[in-house]
Write an enzyme that holds these catalytic residues in place. Structure first.
Site, short mmCIF file in Angstrom:
data_model
loop_
_atom_site.label_atom_id
_atom_site.label_comp_id
_atom_site.label_asym_id
_atom_site.label_seq_id
_atom_site.Cartn_x
_atom_site.Cartn_y
_atom_site.Cartn_z
N ARG A 1 -11.59 -1.66 -4.46
CA ARG A 1 -12.94 -0.85 -4.89
C ARG A 1 -12.27 -0.02 -5.36
O ARG A 1 -13.33 1.12 -5.12
CB ARG A 1 -13.79 -0.35 -3.26
CG ARG A 1 -14.76 -1.55 -2.81
CD ARG A 1 -15.36 -1.21 -1.81
NE ARG A 1 -15.65 -2.07 -0.79
CZ ARG A 1 -16.17 -3.53 -0.70
NH1 ARG A 1 -16.27 -4.24 -1.58
NH2 ARG A 1 -16.11 -4.76 0.63
N LYS B 1 -15.27 8.39 0.59
CA LYS B 1 -15.03 7.40 1.53
C LYS B 1 -14.08 7.24 0.19
O LYS B 1 -13.69 7.29 -1.13
CB LYS B 1 -16.56 6.42 1.61
CG LYS B 1 -15.97 5.44 1.90
CD LYS B 1 -16.99 4.12 2.20
CE LYS B 1 -16.72 2.84 2.53
NZ LYS B 1 -17.76 1.66 2.34
N LYS C 1 -14.68 9.60 5.89
CA LYS C 1 -14.56 7.79 5.76
C LYS C 1 -13.18 7.67 5.39
O LYS C 1 -13.27 8.11 3.88
CB LYS C 1 -15.47 7.08 6.15
CG LYS C 1 -14.57 5.87 6.08
CD LYS C 1 -16.11 5.17 5.81
CE LYS C 1 -15.94 3.23 6.97
NZ LYS C 1 -17.48 3.19 6.23
N SER D 1 -12.14 1.00 10.66
CA SER D 1 -11.98 -0.65 11.55
C SER D 1 -10.29 -0.57 12.00
O SER D 1 -9.75 -1.21 13.46
CB SER D 1 -12.51 -2.15 11.00
OG SER D 1 -12.08 -1.55 9.78
N ARG E 1 -13.22 -6.23 7.18
CA ARG E 1 -13.70 -7.47 6.47
C ARG E 1 -14.21 -8.64 6.72
O ARG E 1 -15.34 -9.49 6.94
CB ARG E 1 -13.15 -7.77 5.79
CG ARG E 1 -12.39 -6.99 4.83
CD ARG E 1 -13.46 -6.83 3.24
NE ARG E 1 -12.80 -5.13 2.59
CZ ARG E 1 -12.13 -4.87 2.01
NH1 ARG E 1 -11.28 -5.75 1.75
NH2 ARG E 1 -12.35 -3.40 2.27
C1 PBG Z 1 -18.82 -1.35 2.44
C2 PBG Z 1 -17.68 -0.89 4.65
C3 PBG Z 1 -16.88 -0.98 4.50
C4 PBG Z 1 -17.25 -0.67 6.17
C5 PBG Z 1 -17.99 0.41 6.09
N1 PBG Z 1 -18.67 -0.40 4.95
C6 PBG Z 1 -15.92 -1.60 4.14
C7 PBG Z 1 -15.40 -1.21 2.38
O1 PBG Z 1 -16.32 -0.06 1.94
O2 PBG Z 1 -14.51 -1.93 2.41
C8 PBG Z 1 -15.72 -0.19 6.11
C9 PBG Z 1 -15.47 0.09 8.03
C10 PBG Z 1 -14.55 0.08 8.93
O3 PBG Z 1 -13.59 -0.22 8.26
O4 PBG Z 1 -14.12 -0.18 9.74
N2 PBG Z 1 -19.79 -0.69 2.30
#
Ligand code: PBG
Length: 342
Positions: A232, A211, A263, A289, A221
């Site tokens: 992060r 990820k 991801k 997203s 968000r």
């Molecule tokens: C955090 C998490 C995120 C997403 C899924 N789980 C956001 C991040 O890591 O900042 C993003 C999913 C998406 O953008 O569709 N646990």
């Protein structure tokens, strides 16, 4: 071309166009398929609302009530979807520094899981997101601490402890699969041990292995009502990395991951391919997203053909080697696939 007589102009033995001549021929020779069972529907359930709330930056997606959640999952089942992935959005006043409502039995995510398991049993795989960022006041994926130089950092080992409590509460609430998405070291192994000790040896783990610290998560968000401002980068992977993805996946598999995931998807298809070549467990990719929002925005302007772009983006992820795709489009695409020629 002046000469359309029966003698071909070129003396070719191989004419690759032969397998593209008709729709039936193309179907016959298709190398990769996209089926409803390959798609995982991602859904949000929110506490303290009486009507589903539209997510502004993800047109067509909603934060659901428990009732609308049930009807969305029914639709997914009817369309042949095999798995739903559930995120919880707590009330603002229930957030704290550690995100403790994440593992409360009556926390919104656990209530959502319980309602789904009671209603649908084993008709569909019920997967839970296992991470704290939706539940902490600061929006990080684990509790904060200061390092010896006074910098604020996410405390890896305390985060993992919390994930274990969360995973057990999710298994208890009826999750078939938990999915740690926080990118903390050792999270998969610790969760496996915790689940086993609690008697949940059959609850599986989908590991968010590779990820990336990605701007493609932006609209998410909104989806979880997060006011998170930082980044992060100390726990999610740097976009320049390939090797690290292999290391992360290898560790997760050694620690007991039943699935590994990449991801986001579109900007990381090379990573999907690399894992697909070597992984002994199924590989998932998450169309996030920002990928959804870009397609929706361009389609809304009439600049692209929405349906064809969605199908092509998903086929690309499958062709890269993903066995399954987490996507906000899952049920809708399954409905399209069901209506087209079989
Ligand atoms: C955090 C998490 C995120 C997403 C899924 N789980 C956001 C991040 O890591 O900042 C993003 C999913 C998406 O953008 O569709 N646990």
């Amino acid at each position: 071309m002046q000469n359309l007589s029966s003698t071909p102009a070129l003396n070719l033995v191989t004419r690759p166009r032969r397998v593209r001549t008709t729709a039936a021929m193309r179907r016959l020779s298709a190398q990769t398929s996209l089926e409803p069972r390959n798609l995982i529907q991602v859904l949000f359930v929110r506490d303290g609302i009486s009507e589903p709330q539209p997510i502004v930056s993800m047109p067509g997606q909603f934060q659901h009530t428990l009732e609308s959640l049930v009807s969305e999952v029914q639709k997914a089942i009817d369309a042949g979807i095999a798995c739903v992935d559930l995120f919880g959005v707590p009330r603002e006043e229930d957030k704290d520094e550690t995100g403790s409502v994440a593992w409360a039995e009556d926390g919104i995510l656990n209530r959502g899981l319980r309602v789904l398991r009671e209603k649908f049993g084993d008709q569909i795989v019920i997967m839970a997101d296992t991470c704290l960022d939706e539940f902490t006041t600061h929006g990080h994926c684990g509790p904060l601490t200061q390092d010896e130089w006074g910098n604020e950092v996410v405390d890896n080992d305390r985060a993992v402890e919390a994930y274990c409590a969360m995973a057990i509460s999710q298994a208890k609430a009826g999750a078939h699969t938990v999915s740690p998405s926080g990118m903390m070291d050792g999270q998969v192994g610790a969760i496996r041990d915790a689940l086993d000790e609690a008697g949940y040896t059959d609850v599986s783990i989908m590991a968010y292995s590779a990820k990336y610290a990605s701007a493609f998560f932006g609209p998410f968000r909104d989806a979880v009502g997060s006011t998170f401002k930082g980044d992060r980068k100390t726990y999610q992977q740097d976009p320049s990395q390939r090797r690290e993805a292999l290391l992360e996946a290898q560790l997760d598999i050694e620690e007991g991951a039943d699935f590994v995931m990449v991801k986001p998807a579109m900007a990381y298809l090379d990573i999907v391919r690399e894992l697909a070549e070597v992984s002994p467990v199924p590989v998932a990719a998450y169309q996030v997203s920002g990928e959804y929002a870009m397609i929706e925005a361009a389609a809304e302007k009439g600049w692209i053909d929405r349906e064809r772009i969605v199908l092509e983006s998903l086929m690309g992820i499958r062709r890269a080697g993903a066995d399954m795709i987490l996507t906000y489009y899952a049920t809708e695409v399954a409905q399209w696939l069901n209506r087209s020629v079989r």
